[in-house]
Write a protein that holds these residues in place. Sequence first.
Motif, PDB file in Angstrom:
ATOM      1  N   ALA A  82       0.770  -1.308  -0.092  1.00  0.00           N
ATOM      2  CA  ALA A  82      -0.059  -0.088   0.099  1.00  0.00           C
ATOM      3  C   ALA A  82       0.775   1.297   0.156  1.00  0.00           C
ATOM      4  O   ALA A  82       2.006   1.162   0.500  1.00  0.00           O
ATOM      5  CB  ALA A  82      -0.958   0.082   1.123  1.00  0.00           C
ATOM      6  N   GLY A  83       0.271   2.334  -0.606  1.00  0.00           N
ATOM      7  CA  GLY A  83       1.194   3.456  -0.675  1.00  0.00           C
ATOM      8  C   GLY A  83       0.171   4.946  -0.380  1.00  0.00           C
ATOM      9  O   GLY A  83      -0.929   4.702  -0.648  1.00  0.00           O
ATOM     10  N   ASP A  84       0.611   5.806   0.213  1.00  0.00           N
ATOM     11  CA  ASP A  84      -0.011   6.913   0.500  1.00  0.00           C
ATOM     12  C   ASP A  84       0.575   8.230  -0.169  1.00  0.00           C
ATOM     13  O   ASP A  84       1.671   8.433  -0.241  1.00  0.00           O
ATOM     14  CB  ASP A  84       0.217   7.433   2.202  1.00  0.00           C
ATOM     15  N   ASP A  86      -1.098  11.926  -2.131  1.00  0.00           N
ATOM     16  CA  ASP A  86      -2.122  13.331  -2.257  1.00  0.00           C
ATOM     17  C   ASP A  86      -2.709  13.060  -3.737  1.00  0.00           C
ATOM     18  O   ASP A  86      -2.014  13.840  -4.531  1.00  0.00           O
ATOM     19  CB  ASP A  86      -1.504  14.589  -1.702  1.00  0.00           C
ATOM     20  N   PHE A  99       4.363   9.727  -3.642  1.00  0.00           N
ATOM     21  CA  PHE A  99       4.060   8.909  -2.485  1.00  0.00           C
ATOM     22  C   PHE A  99       4.869   9.447  -1.371  1.00  0.00           C
ATOM     23  O   PHE A  99       6.081   9.749  -1.590  1.00  0.00           O
ATOM     24  CB  PHE A  99       4.454   7.568  -2.959  1.00  0.00           C
ATOM     25  N   GLN A 100       4.124   9.575  -0.159  1.00  0.00           N
ATOM     26  CA  GLN A 100       4.706   9.820   1.009  1.00  0.00           C
ATOM     27  C   GLN A 100       5.327   8.817   1.926  1.00  0.00           C
ATOM     28  O   GLN A 100       6.064   8.801   2.656  1.00  0.00           O
ATOM     29  CB  GLN A 100       3.740  10.702   1.679  1.00  0.00           C
ATOM     30  N   ARG A 103       3.885   0.687   2.503  1.00  0.00           N
ATOM     31  CA  ARG A 103       3.752  -0.366   3.582  1.00  0.00           C
ATOM     32  C   ARG A 103       3.664  -1.645   2.724  1.00  0.00           C
ATOM     33  O   ARG A 103       3.077  -1.849   1.856  1.00  0.00           O
ATOM     34  CB  ARG A 103       2.715  -0.180   4.341  1.00  0.00           C
TER      35      ARG A 103
END
Length: 144
Positions: A82-84, A86, A99-100, A103
């Motif tokens: 998974a990636g975060d 905006d 990507f910030q 995981r």
Amino acid sequence: MTAPLATASSSSRLSNEPGRALLTIRGQHFVTDSPPTLGGPNEAANPVELMLSALAGCATFVCECAASELGIPLRAVAVTVAGDFDPRGVCGEPFDPRFQAFRVRLALEGPDAAQSEALVQAFKQRCPVYTTLARAAPIEVTLA
């Protein structure tokens, strides 16, 4: 003497449907779609999902290969990534679209705790997708 570098490549072109591209890798073709926020049909994986899938696939194969080399019993590997980021930046708003964080969750069936850690280390050292992304954003790796 420096070893010769391997080169991987992919190409992409727009299809006849807005928000859809045709990808070609080693003569194989598949579709990628933009998400609805970018006007895409959202019927195929989007480029962000393909990048996360590349990390998951690479982790799977590195663990398989390293287990074989190290004599570690490995009955199954399941990797979730998974990636975060905006999404407002992708849509043209003044936000950083990078990507910030990432995981990676490795579920390894067969190895004991020490062997599992050896496979995690092999993944972190040998996976070209991981080593590239790890220099760009923090990646959290956990064992299931």
